[in-house]
Design a protein around this motif. Structure first.
Motif, short mmCIF file in Angstrom:
data_model
loop_
_atom_site.label_atom_id
_atom_site.label_comp_id
_atom_site.label_asym_id
_atom_site.label_seq_id
_atom_site.Cartn_x
_atom_site.Cartn_y
_atom_site.Cartn_z
N LEU A 42 0.78 -1.19 0.01
CA LEU A 42 -0.12 0.03 -0.14
C LEU A 42 0.79 1.24 -0.08
N ARG A 43 1.97 1.44 0.84
CA ARG A 43 2.87 2.49 0.70
C ARG A 43 3.45 2.58 -0.61
N ALA A 44 3.77 1.53 -1.30
CA ALA A 44 4.41 1.72 -2.48
C ALA A 44 3.40 2.36 -3.53
N LEU A 45 2.01 2.12 -3.39
CA LEU A 45 1.34 2.72 -4.29
C LEU A 45 0.78 4.21 -3.77
N GLY A 46 1.36 4.69 -2.67
CA GLY A 46 1.33 6.00 -2.29
C GLY A 46 0.09 6.43 -1.18
N ILE A 47 -0.07 5.33 -0.68
CA ILE A 47 -1.32 5.32 0.35
C ILE A 47 -0.86 5.54 1.91
N GLU A 48 -1.19 6.73 2.57
CA GLU A 48 -0.87 6.99 3.81
C GLU A 48 -1.57 6.10 4.74
N LEU A 49 -0.50 5.40 5.64
CA LEU A 49 -1.16 4.30 6.60
C LEU A 49 -0.84 4.96 8.00
N ILE A 50 -1.90 4.86 8.83
CA ILE A 50 -1.85 5.59 10.22
C ILE A 50 -1.93 4.29 11.17
N GLU A 51 -1.21 4.25 12.22
CA GLU A 51 -1.26 3.08 13.16
C GLU A 51 -2.43 3.50 14.10
N GLY A 52 -3.11 2.51 14.32
CA GLY A 52 -4.16 2.52 15.17
C GLY A 52 -5.49 3.19 14.68
N TYR A 53 -6.62 3.15 15.65
CA TYR A 53 -7.83 3.83 15.25
C TYR A 53 -8.06 5.16 16.07
N GLY A 54 -7.08 6.12 16.25
CA GLY A 54 -7.64 7.21 17.14
C GLY A 54 -8.63 8.16 16.62
N ALA A 55 -9.25 8.92 17.47
CA ALA A 55 -10.32 9.72 16.97
C ALA A 55 -9.64 11.07 16.09
N ASP A 56 -8.46 11.15 16.60
CA ASP A 56 -7.90 12.41 15.89
C ASP A 56 -7.93 12.20 14.14
N GLN A 57 -8.08 11.13 13.90
CA GLN A 57 -8.12 11.08 12.38
C GLN A 57 -9.33 11.57 11.90
N MET A 58 -10.24 12.02 12.56
CA MET A 58 -11.36 12.92 12.05
C MET A 58 -10.95 13.93 11.19
N ALA A 59 -9.78 14.60 11.58
CA ALA A 59 -9.02 15.78 11.15
C ALA A 59 -8.93 15.83 9.40
N LEU A 60 -8.90 14.41 9.15
CA LEU A 60 -8.42 14.07 7.63
C LEU A 60 -9.59 14.67 6.71
N ALA A 61 -10.68 14.49 7.35
CA ALA A 61 -12.08 15.14 6.86
C ALA A 61 -12.15 14.24 5.21
N PRO A 62 -12.25 13.14 5.36
CA PRO A 62 -12.48 12.49 3.96
C PRO A 62 -14.02 12.48 3.42
N ASP A 63 -14.08 12.28 2.22
CA ASP A 63 -15.55 12.39 1.84
C ASP A 63 -16.22 11.25 2.20
#
Length: 495
Positions: A42-63
């Protein structure tokens, strides 16, 4: 579109991420213990990976958040949620969907979907079918629960049908007015997509089997046994889910069914509204010959011949299903059978990890995904038959296995293990993490069975028992603690 995938390192969700990235979406994702090989791919495809399921990932604001079925609303002993990001998504009223639903809407819409379902052989048969279509010029899209050696990736979007004489081409973006699904902007008319169709549940908020979302026009029902004891009470409960899949196949579609399975006949007895193509004993599609060289018969007429390096009745049956399904999209059985001559199988399907030279014959170490008792038995029978047919009668099979699937961890099928290991001269069980007594379960095997609670003593047991000419088959649906390389290193050190 920006999608953020929860549980991205699972085989299915990782494949979905690759498809989304290929379609031009921005893809990010998270998982617990972000791990290779999927994390590296996945990283080779340019996909950013995040460790864990922290609520702070809401800041990514995906569609949209795409939720894997690893996610639940479980709370830990201290009362905190195991998946705080999911709780934050629900609290915010953010848009979310399941992986299968996203796939159906954004990738499969407008395509001729060929779905491969069954307790065993899904990954291999899906790979066979994709390879047949590739060789026939279809440039199929696919999503496989493994890595087909002929493609080197577990998922791709594919393209529309082309002439077999033409060079392979990528499907070009087109205007929204010409697209069946304008959301991803790809021309799907005439395009085929082969998918491994899993009966496991979709998500914590959608308890239907994943395959109900795929709406196939061609469906292979390869076999059906009790499995997934963590979500199904009994075999009839799984049969109902398979019938839900049959209900989604249109009248112009085809249901390709293993005629030897009573469970699948019960599924069909609940109703079928599509063309039926049965294979195996009693069906119109049959094989005649040895497992590695056989004629394909349709209603008694020879229509093709398969000669390949694979072994076992199970692979012969997989081939029959794939050939019958390919015919539904216009691939002649003879052409499909010829394509299988070059089929290289899937990683972790009796894959040779290495050999160690010994006077009297090398010791060979294999990696195999078998984790259900029937799959274990089938794998070992296939190897035994291949050895006998190849003039290696008498060479020993040592089976090392890890009861790692949810069903096996529950001990539901522990009593079947001695039956599944009958072809093994010696069996070595890794019992770490089990809540049932592996020693008691394997007692009918007597001195042929050994049990170890961790990898190091298991490796030591195998190395002490190994003899020149042995075939050591390591079976697990997980990484098995890197037992393959540890075995090879220990065997080489003992030379």
């Amino acid at each position: 579109m920006h999608i953020h995938i929860l549980g991205i390192c699972g085989t299915f969700m990782g494949g979905l991420a690759a498809l989304a990235r290929e379609a031009g979406h921005r893809v990010t994702g998270c998982d617990a213990g972000v791990y290779p090989p999927m994390s590296d791919q996945l990283r080779a495809l340019g996909i950013e990976l995040i460790e864990g399921y922290g609520a702070d990932q809401m800041a990514l604001a995906p569609d949209v958040f795409v939720i894997g079925n690893v996610v639940s609303r479980i709370r830990l002993a201290d009362g905190t949620p195991k998946f705080p990001l999911m709780e934050a998504i629900l609290d915010a009223g953010a848009r979310y969907t399941s992986g299968p639903q996203w796939l159906a809407e954004e990738v499969l819409q407008g395509r001729h979907v060929l779905a491969v379902a069954g307790t065993h052989g899904k990954t291999t048969t899906t790979s066979m079918l994709a390879w047949i279509l590739e060789r026939a010029g279809h440039s199929p899209g696919f999503l496989v629960g493994g890595v087909p050696l002929d493609f080197g990736v577990s998922a791709r979007l594919g393209g529309s049908i082309r002439s077999t004489s033409a060079a392979p081409r990528r499907l070009e973006p087109t205007s929204a007015s010409k697209v069946g699904n304008a959301a991803h902007g790809w021309a799907n008319a005439g395009a085929t997509f082969v998918i491994e169709a899993d009966e496991y549940d979709t998500a914590f908020f959608d308890k239907r089997s994943k395959f109900v979302h795929y709406r196939p026009r061609t469906a292979i029902l390869n076999n059906l046994e009790f499995d997934h004891a963590d979500i199904f009470d009994d075999l009839p409960a799984i049969e109902r889910q398979f019938h839900h899949l049959v209900r989604t196949v249109p009248a112009s579609g085809r249901v390709v069914v293993n005629a030897t399975e009573d469970s699948l006949q019960r599924v069909l007895a609940q109703g079928c509204w599509s063309e039926l193509a049965r294979f195996g004993g009693g069906g119109e599609w049959q094989a005649r010959g040895t497992h590695d060289a056989f004629d394909i018969l349709r209603r008694g007429e020879r229509v093709g011949r398969v000669e390949w390096a694979l072994s076992g009745l199970h692979n012969q049956m997989n081939a029959l299903g794939a050939i019958a399904a390919a015919e539904h999209v216009g691939v002649a059985p003879a052409e499909a059978a010829a394509a299988l001559a070059s089929f290289r199988n899937v990683r972790r399907r009796m894959e040779v990890c290495g050999t160690v030279d010994r006077p009297g014959g090398p010791i060979t170490v294999y990696d195999d995904f078998a984790h259900h008792p029937t799959a274990i038995r089938t794998t070992l029978e296939g190897l035994r038959n291949k050895l006998d047919a190849g003039g290696h009668r008498g060479e020993r099979i040592l089976a090392a296995f890890e009861p790692r699937s949810n069903t096996m961890k529950l001990g539901t099928m522990a009593a079947q293990l001695p039956w599944s290991l009958e072809q093994a001269d010696l069996a070595f069980c890794h019992s770490g993490g089990l809540e049932w007594d592996a020693v008691a379960a394997l007692l009918p095997m007597g001195a042929r069975a050994r049990v170890a609670g961790s990898i190091e003593p298991l490796v030591a047991q195998i190395v002490a028992a190994a003899q020149p000419g042995d075939h050591i088959v390591c079976m697990s649906n997980g990484g098995f603690g890197g037992v393959h390389e540890k075995l090879l290193s220990a065997l080489r050190a003992a030379e």
